[in-house]
Design a protein around this motif. Sequence first.
Motif, PDB file in Angstrom:
ATOM      1  N   ASP A   1     -11.415  -3.759 -43.738  1.00 34.66           N
ATOM      2  CA  ASP A   1     -11.105  -5.148 -43.398  1.00 34.66           C
ATOM      3  C   ASP A   1     -10.166  -5.155 -42.210  1.00 34.66           C
ATOM      4  N   ASP A   2     -10.622  -5.698 -41.101  1.00 31.82           N
ATOM      5  CA  ASP A   2      -9.794  -5.683 -39.891  1.00 31.82           C
ATOM      6  C   ASP A   2      -9.278  -7.069 -39.532  1.00 31.82           C
ATOM      7  N   SER A   3      -9.182  -7.952 -40.519  1.00 35.51           N
ATOM      8  CA  SER A   3      -8.786  -9.325 -40.234  1.00 35.51           C
ATOM      9  C   SER A   3      -7.271  -9.516 -40.128  1.00 35.51           C
ATOM     10  N   ARG A   4      -6.493  -8.619 -40.699  1.00 35.09           N
ATOM     11  CA  ARG A   4      -5.042  -8.801 -40.694  1.00 35.09           C
ATOM     12  C   ARG A   4      -4.463  -8.325 -39.365  1.00 35.09           C
TER      13      ARG A   4
ATOM     14  N   ILE B   1       1.004  -5.149 -40.063  1.00 42.26           N
ATOM     15  CA  ILE B   1       0.903  -3.857 -40.739  1.00 42.26           C
ATOM     16  C   ILE B   1       1.963  -2.905 -40.209  1.00 42.26           C
ATOM     17  N   THR B   2       2.066  -2.820 -38.900  1.00 42.67           N
ATOM     18  CA  THR B   2       3.022  -1.871 -38.315  1.00 42.67           C
ATOM     19  C   THR B   2       4.471  -2.299 -38.565  1.00 42.67           C
ATOM     20  N   ALA B   3       4.717  -3.605 -38.666  1.00 43.93           N
ATOM     21  CA  ALA B   3       6.072  -4.063 -38.993  1.00 43.93           C
ATOM     22  C   ALA B   3       6.460  -3.619 -40.398  1.00 43.93           C
ATOM     23  N   ALA B   4       5.518  -3.721 -41.344  1.00 45.82           N
ATOM     24  CA  ALA B   4       5.795  -3.284 -42.712  1.00 45.82           C
ATOM     25  C   ALA B   4       6.066  -1.789 -42.766  1.00 45.82           C
ATOM     26  N   VAL B   5       5.307  -1.028 -41.984  1.00 46.73           N
ATOM     27  CA  VAL B   5       5.506   0.426 -41.953  1.00 46.73           C
ATOM     28  C   VAL B   5       6.848   0.760 -41.309  1.00 46.73           C
ATOM     29  N   GLU B   6       7.194   0.073 -40.240  1.00 53.38           N
ATOM     30  CA  GLU B   6       8.488   0.332 -39.605  1.00 53.38           C
ATOM     31  C   GLU B   6       9.631   0.044 -40.573  1.00 53.38           C
ATOM     32  N   ALA B   7       9.529  -1.051 -41.323  1.00 52.82           N
ATOM     33  CA  ALA B   7      10.568  -1.380 -42.301  1.00 52.82           C
ATOM     34  C   ALA B   7      10.662  -0.290 -43.370  1.00 52.82           C
ATOM     35  N   LEU B   8       9.506   0.229 -43.790  1.00 57.51           N
ATOM     36  CA  LEU B   8       9.497   1.307 -44.780  1.00 57.51           C
ATOM     37  C   LEU B   8      10.212   2.533 -44.249  1.00 57.51           C
ATOM     38  N   LEU B   9       9.946   2.900 -43.014  1.00 54.86           N
ATOM     39  CA  LEU B   9      10.555   4.090 -42.431  1.00 54.86           C
ATOM     40  C   LEU B   9      12.051   3.902 -42.195  1.00 54.86           C
TER      41      LEU B   9
ATOM     42  N   GLY C   1      -0.914  11.147 -43.275  1.00 55.17           N
ATOM     43  CA  GLY C   1      -1.669  10.681 -44.435  1.00 55.17           C
ATOM     44  C   GLY C   1      -1.566   9.184 -44.602  1.00 55.17           C
ATOM     45  N   MET C   2      -0.375   8.639 -44.407  1.00 54.39           N
ATOM     46  CA  MET C   2      -0.188   7.197 -44.481  1.00 54.39           C
ATOM     47  C   MET C   2      -1.029   6.485 -43.430  1.00 54.39           C
ATOM     48  N   ASN C   3      -0.990   6.980 -42.207  1.00 54.06           N
ATOM     49  CA  ASN C   3      -1.732   6.343 -41.125  1.00 54.06           C
ATOM     50  C   ASN C   3      -3.239   6.372 -41.367  1.00 54.06           C
ATOM     51  N   VAL C   4      -3.733   7.487 -41.893  1.00 50.00           N
ATOM     52  CA  VAL C   4      -5.168   7.602 -42.160  1.00 50.00           C
ATOM     53  C   VAL C   4      -5.622   6.534 -43.148  1.00 50.00           C
ATOM     54  N   PHE C   5      -4.871   6.351 -44.214  1.00 51.35           N
ATOM     55  CA  PHE C   5      -5.288   5.379 -45.222  1.00 51.35           C
ATOM     56  C   PHE C   5      -5.017   3.943 -44.798  1.00 51.35           C
ATOM     57  N   LEU C   6      -4.011   3.734 -43.975  1.00 50.38           N
ATOM     58  CA  LEU C   6      -3.834   2.405 -43.398  1.00 50.38           C
ATOM     59  C   LEU C   6      -5.019   2.049 -42.509  1.00 50.38           C
TER      60      LEU C   6
ATOM     61  N   THR D   1      11.426   6.099 -28.820  1.00 47.32           N
ATOM     62  CA  THR D   1      11.636   7.331 -29.551  1.00 47.32           C
ATOM     63  C   THR D   1      11.796   7.016 -31.029  1.00 47.32           C
ATOM     64  N   GLY D   2      11.772   8.067 -31.843  1.00 50.58           N
ATOM     65  CA  GLY D   2      12.001   7.891 -33.268  1.00 50.58           C
ATOM     66  C   GLY D   2      10.997   6.975 -33.925  1.00 50.58           C
ATOM     67  N   ILE D   3      11.495   6.070 -34.761  1.00 49.85           N
ATOM     68  CA  ILE D   3      10.629   5.194 -35.543  1.00 49.85           C
ATOM     69  C   ILE D   3       9.850   4.230 -34.654  1.00 49.85           C
ATOM     70  N   ALA D   4      10.461   3.759 -33.585  1.00 49.02           N
ATOM     71  CA  ALA D   4       9.754   2.862 -32.667  1.00 49.02           C
ATOM     72  C   ALA D   4       8.538   3.556 -32.065  1.00 49.02           C
ATOM     73  N   ARG D   5       8.675   4.826 -31.772  1.00 51.29           N
ATOM     74  CA  ARG D   5       7.564   5.593 -31.201  1.00 51.29           C
ATOM     75  C   ARG D   5       6.448   5.761 -32.223  1.00 51.29           C
ATOM     76  N   GLU D   6       6.807   5.967 -33.468  1.00 57.53           N
ATOM     77  CA  GLU D   6       5.782   6.099 -34.506  1.00 57.53           C
ATOM     78  C   GLU D   6       5.057   4.777 -34.732  1.00 57.53           C
ATOM     79  N   ARG D   7       5.782   3.680 -34.598  1.00 54.00           N
ATOM     80  CA  ARG D   7       5.115   2.381 -34.721  1.00 54.00           C
ATOM     81  C   ARG D   7       4.108   2.197 -33.591  1.00 54.00           C
ATOM     82  N   GLU D   8       4.471   2.572 -32.395  1.00 52.16           N
ATOM     83  CA  GLU D   8       3.534   2.448 -31.275  1.00 52.16           C
ATOM     84  C   GLU D   8       2.306   3.328 -31.490  1.00 52.16           C
ATOM     85  N   ALA D   9       2.515   4.536 -31.987  1.00 47.97           N
ATOM     86  CA  ALA D   9       1.386   5.433 -32.246  1.00 47.97           C
ATOM     87  C   ALA D   9       0.461   4.852 -33.302  1.00 47.97           C
ATOM     88  N   LEU D  10       1.023   4.278 -34.359  1.00 51.69           N
ATOM     89  CA  LEU D  10       0.205   3.669 -35.402  1.00 51.69           C
ATOM     90  C   LEU D  10      -0.547   2.459 -34.868  1.00 51.69           C
TER      91      LEU D  10
END
Length: 206
Positions: free
Chosen positions: A183-186, A191-199, A170-175, A95-104
């Motif tokens: 570039d899909d090498s990273r 990426i999702t860890a950085a977003v989770e930390a931001l949230l 909007g964030m997810n679209v541009f990510l 739930t919450g931020i963890a759920r958004e990380r999974e969705a991303l």
Amino acid sequence: MATDAALNAASPGKAPRTARGRETLRKLLDAAAKEFADLGFHAASISGITRRAGTALGSFYTYFDSKEAIFSALVKDMSESVAREAAAAMSPDATGIAREREALTAFLAFARDNKEIYRIIDEAEFADPASYRAHYDGTATRIAARLDAAVAQGHLAPGDNEVRAWALMGMNVFLGLRYAVWDDSRPVSEITAAVEALLREGIAAR
């Protein structure tokens, strides 16, 4: 990438009634994805779609009235595929931020496997504005519903979840554009860890 809803999105009165018909419709939708992604909406053609699908020209008109009709069905198909992949990737107890990380995570994986979605959705802004808006309205509504539930459960602070949903989308679209299409090498996990930390922590100095 078919969904039952997309298979029923043929022109009115033309929904397939047999397994073979559904298979043909699927081939046409997949071929249309390649045709529109490679050529763009205006240069794409019905004959090009049927050629890619390996079907007769008449088969196209069995299910669709026009190029515009199959484009609308394709946008709906892709939009619902994104929603389905995200829902399948989310843990029942997250739930919450963890759920958004999974969705991303699910969205980035989907975008890496279906890079054509960006060109097709972008083309829809001009070729089919109603489908374009429906895609983003639907996505934002699903995110807002998740946020509402997380607030009710005490996992997120109260706030304007409609605005939050559009910001997250909007964030997810541009990510996806940066880390799936360009570039899909990273690793997705970075990426999702950085977003989770931001949230969780924001970006203000402490």
